[in-house]
Scaffold this motif. Sequence first.
Motif, PDB file in Angstrom:
ATOM      1  N   SER A 292      -5.830   7.553  13.242  1.00  0.00           N
ATOM      2  CA  SER A 292      -6.174   6.406  13.256  1.00  0.00           C
ATOM      3  C   SER A 292      -5.660   5.810  14.514  1.00  0.00           C
ATOM      4  O   SER A 292      -5.939   4.610  14.929  1.00  0.00           O
ATOM      5  CB  SER A 292      -6.010   5.411  11.989  1.00  0.00           C
ATOM      6  N   PHE A 293      -4.979   6.437  15.241  1.00  0.00           N
ATOM      7  CA  PHE A 293      -4.084   5.735  16.238  1.00  0.00           C
ATOM      8  C   PHE A 293      -4.709   6.060  17.499  1.00  0.00           C
ATOM      9  O   PHE A 293      -5.112   4.858  18.315  1.00  0.00           O
ATOM     10  CB  PHE A 293      -2.685   6.058  16.514  1.00  0.00           C
ATOM     11  N   TYR A 294      -5.145   7.196  18.262  1.00  0.00           N
ATOM     12  CA  TYR A 294      -5.429   7.295  19.619  1.00  0.00           C
ATOM     13  C   TYR A 294      -6.047   8.857  19.550  1.00  0.00           C
ATOM     14  O   TYR A 294      -5.558   9.762  19.178  1.00  0.00           O
ATOM     15  CB  TYR A 294      -4.801   7.228  20.678  1.00  0.00           C
ATOM     16  N   ASP A 295      -7.463   9.103  19.909  1.00  0.00           N
ATOM     17  CA  ASP A 295      -8.060  10.183  20.056  1.00  0.00           C
ATOM     18  C   ASP A 295      -8.334  10.852  21.336  1.00  0.00           C
ATOM     19  O   ASP A 295      -8.868   9.751  22.360  1.00  0.00           O
ATOM     20  CB  ASP A 295      -9.502  10.191  19.256  1.00  0.00           C
ATOM     21  N   THR A 296      -7.802  11.933  21.750  1.00  0.00           N
ATOM     22  CA  THR A 296      -7.856  12.419  23.260  1.00  0.00           C
ATOM     23  C   THR A 296      -8.722  13.662  23.449  1.00  0.00           C
ATOM     24  O   THR A 296      -9.270  13.912  24.478  1.00  0.00           O
ATOM     25  CB  THR A 296      -6.399  13.033  23.638  1.00  0.00           C
ATOM     26  N   ASP A 297      -9.425  13.942  22.234  1.00  0.00           N
ATOM     27  CA  ASP A 297     -10.552  15.212  22.421  1.00  0.00           C
ATOM     28  C   ASP A 297     -11.754  14.647  22.064  1.00  0.00           C
ATOM     29  O   ASP A 297     -12.638  15.708  22.304  1.00  0.00           O
ATOM     30  CB  ASP A 297      -9.839  16.413  21.740  1.00  0.00           C
ATOM     31  N   GLY A 298     -11.813  13.260  21.716  1.00  0.00           N
ATOM     32  CA  GLY A 298     -13.406  12.884  21.581  1.00  0.00           C
ATOM     33  C   GLY A 298     -13.956  13.544  20.298  1.00  0.00           C
ATOM     34  O   GLY A 298     -15.374  13.170  19.977  1.00  0.00           O
ATOM     35  N   ASP A 299     -13.209  13.823  19.146  1.00  0.00           N
ATOM     36  CA  ASP A 299     -13.680  14.366  17.806  1.00  0.00           C
ATOM     37  C   ASP A 299     -13.955  13.272  17.036  1.00  0.00           C
ATOM     38  O   ASP A 299     -14.097  13.413  15.643  1.00  0.00           O
ATOM     39  CB  ASP A 299     -12.966  15.641  17.452  1.00  0.00           C
ATOM     40  N   GLY A 300     -13.237  12.195  17.409  1.00  0.00           N
ATOM     41  CA  GLY A 300     -13.539  10.980  16.269  1.00  0.00           C
ATOM     42  C   GLY A 300     -12.201  10.854  15.544  1.00  0.00           C
ATOM     43  O   GLY A 300     -12.010   9.989  14.992  1.00  0.00           O
ATOM     44  N   VAL A 301     -11.077  11.652  15.648  1.00  0.00           N
ATOM     45  CA  VAL A 301      -9.908  11.804  14.627  1.00  0.00           C
ATOM     46  C   VAL A 301      -8.727  11.879  15.670  1.00  0.00           C
ATOM     47  O   VAL A 301      -8.567  12.360  16.756  1.00  0.00           O
ATOM     48  CB  VAL A 301      -9.761  13.087  14.165  1.00  0.00           C
ATOM     49  N   GLY A 302      -7.891  10.706  15.417  1.00  0.00           N
ATOM     50  CA  GLY A 302      -6.626  10.605  16.453  1.00  0.00           C
ATOM     51  C   GLY A 302      -5.893  11.785  16.193  1.00  0.00           C
ATOM     52  O   GLY A 302      -5.881  12.575  15.442  1.00  0.00           O
ATOM     53  N   ASP A 303      -4.989  12.090  17.149  1.00  0.00           N
ATOM     54  CA  ASP A 303      -4.121  13.279  17.392  1.00  0.00           C
ATOM     55  C   ASP A 303      -2.720  13.002  17.885  1.00  0.00           C
ATOM     56  O   ASP A 303      -2.575  12.072  18.592  1.00  0.00           O
ATOM     57  CB  ASP A 303      -4.961  14.505  18.234  1.00  0.00           C
ATOM     58  N   LEU A 304      -1.962  14.246  17.977  1.00  0.00           N
ATOM     59  CA  LEU A 304      -0.622  14.069  18.324  1.00  0.00           C
ATOM     60  C   LEU A 304      -0.678  13.794  19.885  1.00  0.00           C
ATOM     61  O   LEU A 304       0.378  13.039  20.389  1.00  0.00           O
ATOM     62  CB  LEU A 304       0.122  15.382  17.904  1.00  0.00           C
ATOM     63  N   LYS A 305      -1.501  14.481  20.629  1.00  0.00           N
ATOM     64  CA  LYS A 305      -1.517  14.085  22.068  1.00  0.00           C
ATOM     65  C   LYS A 305      -1.884  12.531  22.267  1.00  0.00           C
ATOM     66  O   LYS A 305      -1.024  11.926  23.263  1.00  0.00           O
ATOM     67  CB  LYS A 305      -2.738  15.053  22.725  1.00  0.00           C
ATOM     68  N   GLY A 306      -2.451  11.959  21.472  1.00  0.00           N
ATOM     69  CA  GLY A 306      -2.829  10.491  21.833  1.00  0.00           C
ATOM     70  C   GLY A 306      -1.652   9.742  21.243  1.00  0.00           C
ATOM     71  O   GLY A 306      -1.330   8.689  22.018  1.00  0.00           O
ATOM     72  N   LEU A 307      -0.976  10.199  20.191  1.00  0.00           N
ATOM     73  CA  LEU A 307       0.286   9.235  20.030  1.00  0.00           C
ATOM     74  C   LEU A 307       1.336   9.491  21.051  1.00  0.00           C
ATOM     75  O   LEU A 307       1.996   8.660  21.269  1.00  0.00           O
ATOM     76  CB  LEU A 307       0.868  10.109  18.781  1.00  0.00           C
ATOM     77  N   ASN A 308       1.422  10.723  21.661  1.00  0.00           N
ATOM     78  CA  ASN A 308       2.312  11.081  22.615  1.00  0.00           C
ATOM     79  C   ASN A 308       1.860  10.044  23.800  1.00  0.00           C
ATOM     80  O   ASN A 308       2.857   9.378  24.641  1.00  0.00           O
ATOM     81  CB  ASN A 308       2.181  12.459  23.170  1.00  0.00           C
ATOM     82  N   LYS A 309       0.592  10.093  24.160  1.00  0.00           N
ATOM     83  CA  LYS A 309       0.024   9.079  25.178  1.00  0.00           C
ATOM     84  C   LYS A 309       0.469   7.764  24.911  1.00  0.00           C
ATOM     85  O   LYS A 309       0.659   6.973  25.945  1.00  0.00           O
ATOM     86  CB  LYS A 309      -1.369   9.323  25.446  1.00  0.00           C
ATOM     87  N   LYS A 310       0.621   7.328  23.911  1.00  0.00           N
ATOM     88  CA  LYS A 310       0.803   5.601  23.636  1.00  0.00           C
ATOM     89  C   LYS A 310       2.074   5.335  23.247  1.00  0.00           C
ATOM     90  O   LYS A 310       2.511   4.289  22.759  1.00  0.00           O
ATOM     91  CB  LYS A 310      -0.259   5.450  22.366  1.00  0.00           C
ATOM     92  N   ILE A 311       3.173   6.431  23.422  1.00  0.00           N
ATOM     93  CA  ILE A 311       4.845   6.024  23.414  1.00  0.00           C
ATOM     94  C   ILE A 311       4.961   4.890  24.101  1.00  0.00           C
ATOM     95  O   ILE A 311       5.927   4.044  23.674  1.00  0.00           O
ATOM     96  CB  ILE A 311       5.508   7.335  23.501  1.00  0.00           C
ATOM     97  N   SER A 312       4.600   4.823  25.285  1.00  0.00           N
ATOM     98  CA  SER A 312       4.670   3.517  26.201  1.00  0.00           C
ATOM     99  C   SER A 312       4.317   2.282  25.442  1.00  0.00           C
ATOM    100  O   SER A 312       4.972   1.312  25.867  1.00  0.00           O
ATOM    101  CB  SER A 312       3.851   3.794  27.783  1.00  0.00           C
ATOM    102  N   TYR A 313       3.206   2.204  24.611  1.00  0.00           N
ATOM    103  CA  TYR A 313       3.018   1.046  24.045  1.00  0.00           C
ATOM    104  C   TYR A 313       4.162   0.723  23.204  1.00  0.00           C
ATOM    105  O   TYR A 313       4.547  -0.504  22.820  1.00  0.00           O
ATOM    106  CB  TYR A 313       1.711   1.246  23.420  1.00  0.00           C
ATOM    107  N   LEU A 314       4.776   1.499  22.495  1.00  0.00           N
ATOM    108  CA  LEU A 314       5.856   1.612  21.705  1.00  0.00           C
ATOM    109  C   LEU A 314       7.161   0.730  22.268  1.00  0.00           C
ATOM    110  O   LEU A 314       7.728   0.116  21.849  1.00  0.00           O
ATOM    111  CB  LEU A 314       6.261   2.723  20.723  1.00  0.00           C
ATOM    112  N   GLU A 315       7.247   1.310  23.503  1.00  0.00           N
ATOM    113  CA  GLU A 315       8.395   0.954  24.651  1.00  0.00           C
ATOM    114  C   GLU A 315       8.174  -0.697  24.808  1.00  0.00           C
ATOM    115  O   GLU A 315       8.987  -1.344  24.809  1.00  0.00           O
ATOM    116  CB  GLU A 315       8.348   1.627  25.643  1.00  0.00           C
ATOM    117  N   GLU A 316       6.791  -0.878  24.968  1.00  0.00           N
ATOM    118  CA  GLU A 316       6.502  -2.409  25.128  1.00  0.00           C
ATOM    119  C   GLU A 316       6.829  -3.159  23.985  1.00  0.00           C
ATOM    120  O   GLU A 316       7.238  -4.455  24.295  1.00  0.00           O
ATOM    121  CB  GLU A 316       5.230  -2.488  25.413  1.00  0.00           C
ATOM    122  N   LEU A 317       6.608  -2.635  22.786  1.00  0.00           N
ATOM    123  CA  LEU A 317       6.945  -3.471  21.925  1.00  0.00           C
ATOM    124  C   LEU A 317       8.391  -3.732  21.382  1.00  0.00           C
ATOM    125  O   LEU A 317       9.026  -4.231  20.559  1.00  0.00           O
ATOM    126  CB  LEU A 317       6.217  -3.100  20.554  1.00  0.00           C
TER     127      LEU A 317
END
Length: 651
Positions: free
Chosen positions: A99-124
């Motif tokens: 449920s976090f972020y989907d990078t391949d467009g299949d509608g399911v969040g994935d590990l690549k999406g989580l990796n891409k959003k690590i910067s958001y965790l840094e911001e927090l």
Amino acid sequence: MGTPDRDNYEMAPQSDRDVEKQKQVEEEEAGWTGLGKEELLQVADTPAWNWTRNVLLVLFWVTWVAMLIAAIWIVVTVPRCPDVEWWEKNVVYQVSPRSFYDTDGDGVGDLKGLNKKISYLEELKVKILYINSIFSQANNSVGHPGNHIVDFKGIDTSLGTKEDFQKLMTTATESSIKVILEFIPNHSSDQHPWFLDSKANATGPKANYYIWSEYQGPEVMEDNNPAWTKVEGRGWYYHSKDPSLPDFNYKSEDLRKDITEAMGYWLKEFGVDGMVITNVNSVVDYGIVSESRKRRQSTNDTTAAPAADLTQAMPATTDAMPAPVATTDAMPESKTTMGATEPFAEPGPTYVIHEEDKMLQEYIKQWRSVFVDNSYLGKYRLLVTSGADSIDSAVVQYGNKGQRLADFPLNTLFPDVITGEPNGEMVAEAITDWIEAKKKVDEDTYKRWDSWMVSNNDIWRVASRCSSDLVNVMNTMVLTLPGTPIIMYGQELGMQNNNASEDQQLAPMSWDKTKNANFSKGEPWTSLSDNWESNNVKVLSDKDKKDSELNIFKSLVDIHLEPPVSAGFFDIIKKSSGVLAYLRRLEDWPTYLVVINFSNSVEQLEFPSDRVQPEAEVVLSTDGSFEGDLNPQKIKMKGKSAVVFKYKALQ
């Protein structure tokens, strides 16, 4: 022949005059030996040189003495930071990767999406990422995302690959973020090879990995559906959730070894920093064993339940219970006394650890040995447990009598009092009940670390369970209570549930107002949060909106990281149906006063002058009612608001 290297040769004199001149230069150079001793003394003994030398000497000694005094002053007067571990002082951010972020467009969040959003965790300023179950799932799984495990050493293909996970670990490490995984030890999918083997062969190597009986037990699940399902020719198998999730039989030594090995796999192969082992109460909560626990819950019984006849509910087995595991390097020693307001008193003689809790302690002990074996200087592996039917059953997961088991159990019972319009007295009671339950065990448990949450992947979001205008209030409380705050993804935005038929709290993360909240380019696997258009990262990140949920959350993280809040003492100084107020204090550091109004009404509050200073700085006000410096001894609080004051500690 090649051209000679002219640079390697000296040019010969061209005339007698040049030769004579060269000899003269050489004689002059040979004759000069510098100033003699007498000449040097004459030069050095001039008034100018004497004055300069004395001034420099005095300056040297004055500077040296001043630096020494300054160093002593710093050591004596500057407050020392408490010695706390990474998992004690930092915020834990829980993510359901689907449920976090989907990078391949299949509608399911994935590990690549989580990796891409690590910067958001840094911001927090989040330093601990807690990822819900990523293990390989059955193709026909419905409901309970992440529970339908068919391989405890594999990654679900909808989430990505092991290479994707390794890249995520690398990115997190580079960002100084620890990664902990959820591990569900209680059950597997009914499509797991272990269960298929156990179902097909009553005498095979996996026969006792699950709980089989020739007789349908009396046990029912929470929804009153039968907890036993029949397989023709094999008997009945037990499931504490639904028939697609058969429970493991922890009486089987081989099963325990395989589960423990799977835990170690992620620690060794990927360098995972720890695990949250969930549903631990269900590991021993099967058959008639659980009846004693249910009786204790309904009667608040403090005596040991009588032993039950398990011959009909449990498979016959010769496997022994796990032997106690030596843990000479069990965990870092607690450096603070969380929540303590008075000296420790020895537990009374009535304190009893029930038989099923003793069984669970033995299993946690075996799990812990894997974490100890994979810990070394600079790399401590965190062991957290989750799942309990009562506070007493939760706190025994810490261990007792010097035996350390979980670093801390998640307090999943606390959200029970955070519903509708929370009552300040009930919230205060829930906090003190947890602390007092630890005290009943022994002094070591009393000093152990706490954790607090108001929502998780199994519990409705607080913005839906209570109301959206209580989000800032709840985040203020969770981030200022004594212990580690567990934040569900989107909680910092005030995200609400979605309108799905189940797992409504797992709505996709709301990133902005574009299609699908920019979670996926495809159709999301579940519907969006009810308030995604207003409560998303882009809208709430606006720096001009100082009172937005996200900006207030960021300020609260800064407050949480202050030593008195992350590791100081905790004192409740006021509680009523609408209000809860408490102090966070640490010797030589400023004291923090947290005041929360859960109710809709305005509250006129007074605090004792011997506990609260007449001058304080407002470090956070959720509704902007307070700012600057003021007297917090008498304040007027608006409804559904919170304020944090900071003042010099009383001497």
